[in-house]
Design an enzyme around this catalytic site. Sequence first.
Site: not given
Length: 497
Positions: A397, A431, A433-434
């Site tokens: 990413k 949050g 990435g999660c």
Amino acid sequence: MGSNGHNLRLVVNRDKQDSPIRGLYLITDHGDRLAERVEAAIDGGVRIVQYRNKGKDRAQRYAVGEELRDLCRQRGVIFIVNDDLDLAQQLKADGIHLGQEDGDPRIARRELGPGKIIGVSTHTMEEALAAQAAGADYIGFGAMFPTNSKEIEHLVGPEGLAAIRSRIMIPIVAIGGITRDNGPRVVDAGADALAVISAVLAHPDPFLAATELGLLFNRRAAYPRGAVLTVAGSDSGGGAGIQADLKTVTLLGSYGSSVITALTAQNTRGVSGIHGVPPSFVAEQLDAVLSDIPVDAVKTGMLFSAEIIATVAEKLAEYRKRIVVVDPVMVAKGGAPLIDRGAVNVLKDRLMPRTYLLTPNIPEAERLTGLTIVDEEGMQEAARRLFRLGARNVLVKGGHLVAGDAVDILFDGSAFHRFTAPRILSKNTHGTGCTYASAIATYLAQGEPLREAVGRAKEFVTVAIRLGQPLGRGHGPVNHLLAADEVRDRNPETENQ
Ligand SMILES: Cc1ncc(COP(=O)(O)OP(=O)(O)O)c(N)n1
Ligand SMILES: Cc1ncsc1CCOP(=O)(O)O
Ligand SMILES: [Mg+2]
């Protein structure tokens, strides 16, 4: 005795709703180690095996057929013989599959009796209606796509299947050139089962190939469709961790369960404390979920310690979970370390070989590879190296690169695929990435092939960032609720299936 190993008469209900002819239907090839490959495919989710042997040696055909029949009986899998009525009777098969030139289904019915399954190959509406009228229990219909497995005369495509669907009340088994990537079109056209040879039996990992194809049938399941297990840490602030994961999974339409690896005292400004969960209790949570809930995809986040990573890798192997999205969480948004030093090597040695998709950001990719990444070329090199470490697919990413659009690079072992979105300058990205990894796991569980799952998850997380909430005095959370509403509105057809 039926293929389920009992003396129960296999009563075949011709109504497609109750018919056992559904899901993944494997047709055998003439390759070596056939039983071994068929067994792996059955373990991966195949529920119907058609023994198709065009050889001249009758004794050999019977011997191979007997071995496959016994395997199917042991596993409760339907065993069907292709073309040869005598062989089907000799092997006491559960049924027979007849081509247009292979004999009259009415004669087969008279010879085999009402409790056996009779399938008929069809290529047109007329042939399909005639087979249905003749009492077939299902029809094969194809070819869907070009194939090297057989000389085909009719290339009808998924559109041809959609055209007959409304008039055929018995199961339709689509066949011909079907793969994980084109299979969604066939399932969406109304196929009850997908018949494949090479997509599974020519794959180096028939178990995984069958697993991937089997997920396609979740595309038509009732909501919540597909089940996702998150194995991650708890973020008391609610913006990241299992909290973000379960919001994402639920709002995108799947069933979420969770195994907690660590408790963090955390808010939008950072992490003030961490308590790791004893690895034995992580194992106990994994046993509780995986022994009961039919998990389609697993997503891992903060794993905290080498012992927990080893425990997770062991349990994934024990329960043969292969659709595993690993978000290699190492540092919290505020800079706090979320994994101990020795754990990185254990992640590389034990978890990456069991990873279906690894989703590192730039800092995580640098830590895992030792590279310094400043551009897309560096992202590609990192993806290659992480693939060589065992991850089947790698998504690097690019959010941490400062210039231009937010570009992510997916490497599937042979090609690179770029996913771009406008870079959104916001501090409310807690949050991200999660949420991204959980969205990918959710779309995989719903039967999207990998590239589509990544593309839809990228769209979702980009909207969630754009609509991020200015909550707390630090990095606010992304907006799962409004993002789910927006992407659902953009893709209404996927919601109505
Ligand atoms: C499920 C299913 N559909 C079609 C076929 C093709 O059968 P057939 O037309 O008899 O051709 P051969 O398989 O004999 O070459 C099939 N086998 N199974
Ligand atoms: C037996 C058969 N009948 C129509 S296409 C076909 C071959 C299917 O093989 P594959 O799944 O490898 O395309
Ligand atoms: Mg035939």
